[in-house]
Design a protein around this motif. Sequence first.
Motif: not given
Length: 635
Positions: A166-174, A182-190, A140-144
């Motif tokens: 944003r994906i799962g509450g984290r800032r990720h552009r494109a 799990t679908g959790a957004a990773r901090r790294s690599p950004e 579950d990646a949460g909200a995209v």
Amino acid sequence: MAVLCCLLAWAGPEAFATTDRGGTLVGEDPVAGTPHVLDGEVLSVAQVGGTIVLGGTFTRARNDGSATELPRRGLLAFDAATGQIDPLFHPDPDGPVNVVVAGPAGTVYVGGEFSRIGDQPRLRLARVALAGGTVVPRFDAGAVNGEVRDLRLRRGKLWVAGQFTRIGGRRHRALAALSARTGAARRSPEVKVRGQARKGLGRTTVAQVDLNANGRFLALIGNFRSVQGERRVQLAVLDLRRGAAVTSFRTRFYAAPCSDLYYSYVRDVAFAPSGSYLVVATSGGPGLPGSPCDTVARFETRGTDRAARPSWIASTGGDTVQAVEVTPSAVYVGGHQRWFNNSFGVNSTGPGAVARQGLAALSPVNGLPFRWNPGRSRGVGVGDLLATDRGLWIGSDTDRINGQLRSRIALLPAGGASYPAVGPPRRPSTIYRVQGGDLVRRTHRGSRSGPATTVPGGGPDWAGVAGAFVLGGQLYVAGRDGSFTRRAFDGTSYGPPEPVDGADGLVPLLDWRAELAATTGMFYDRGRIYFTLAGSRRLHYRYFNPESGIVGAVRLVASRKAGGFAPRKARGIFVAGKHLYWTTASGRLRRTGWSQTAQAARPDGEATDVGGPLVDGVRWGPGVVFAGPTVRRGG
């Protein structure tokens, strides 16, 4: 140095314009029994074990041979061998599916514009089990907060590309990397993707991505201007072993504008199986020769060129190419194009254009089409191409391929027509020269030449020949009347002549015919015919596909005077191995180095005499001279 080393390791045997290795294309007749998708468009095709999964904008389908319609909204699975639709797989997302990618343990990742799938809330991204079409709850990646356009899976990471911030509450552009489990957004690599191809127009988007075979390099295309703080307009390559750092590969090719209707015009990208090059397909409207608009282009991924130019450009003359799939034998492309080899066409046929409606197989060496030409009803275009062991899967928005009903999904089977490996000789063991209207041959090794032997008649009228070369057991002849022919030739006997006119079917390539008449020497090497012209100070070339007989519409320049080679003074020219040979007006046979580059080859190094009146006592020129087959004694 680290970047250079990794790129050299990445490059394989196909690097630098490849060699003519030969290969086998898929068949032109689609396989029977595939299902029929009855509306919308198939945008993505994936294989999971023995199952094919389709994603798109469709709502209905049926099995081949059945009149019973089955509701299938956005997703469909069927048996790859029998074509039968899985009756239990219908997750029914409530919006379009842009991409499906095989996941582990009989699952598939799904991306698009939906908010529910399999009766579960999943905003634009989900993982679905093929058994029953249920959503995998743990992923579950949460909200995209924007459209998902493409996905790739690599070593526990799911790369997600699209038009989000944003994906799962984290800032990720494109572009973002998620946990594949799990679908959790990773901090790294950004990955920092910024800007627009045309400043201020549209939203920053990564439209498509592709991984090379070992998963180290990720190519991305879309509406962006920089990646990781470095200028990369519409195309970039990341090294995933170095924290998603951009590689030194950079091109300005896609910084050029196309039609005002398009702020971003790149449509698909694919690596070659070796990873040594990648291919990009575009829309954008017709452009001048050398333009990136409505083209397919190859780029080498080797080296540290900070302004890489395409190795070749294949032009449609104004029609979009939407999908590309690269195999060792061909670059398969699909769109709503009508033609290829159409650099001078503006929504019309230009000189040299050949018909390739909706599908084409291009030579990896130079981008010219093979004879392969099943044709498909064009529509908007091809949503996806997928090469598997069974052949080439084609997802589209139309119903017919090669005149046969195959609604929106078709399989062109493996094991179609083959073409042989061809190329110049490794060394000039036997050299042929036109002398007094006859063709004579001599063995040649180092600076020693054997006695002259006259080749029996039955061949061309040598008095009317401007240039010639031997390729794959065929003698190619440029006539002073502008003709271009080939015939079987083994060094002692000839087959009947046939015209080489694959580029003349729609609009004759008259400039090429004029060049043939003015040729002072010509030879073939790695998908290109090189030639010198009377009075010209340049070594020219055109692309050439021996399998289809198509000559490139555009004349290009390999070099001016270089390496002791002066094109204006050369008469008979040929290549053997790593050397360029030519004759002079005084009868000398000279050679210099022959250095391959991504776009063409060029003379390189000092010139030395390897034959002539003062070396081996033979007057080699001026006139038609070429390297050819060695004939055994008594032949």
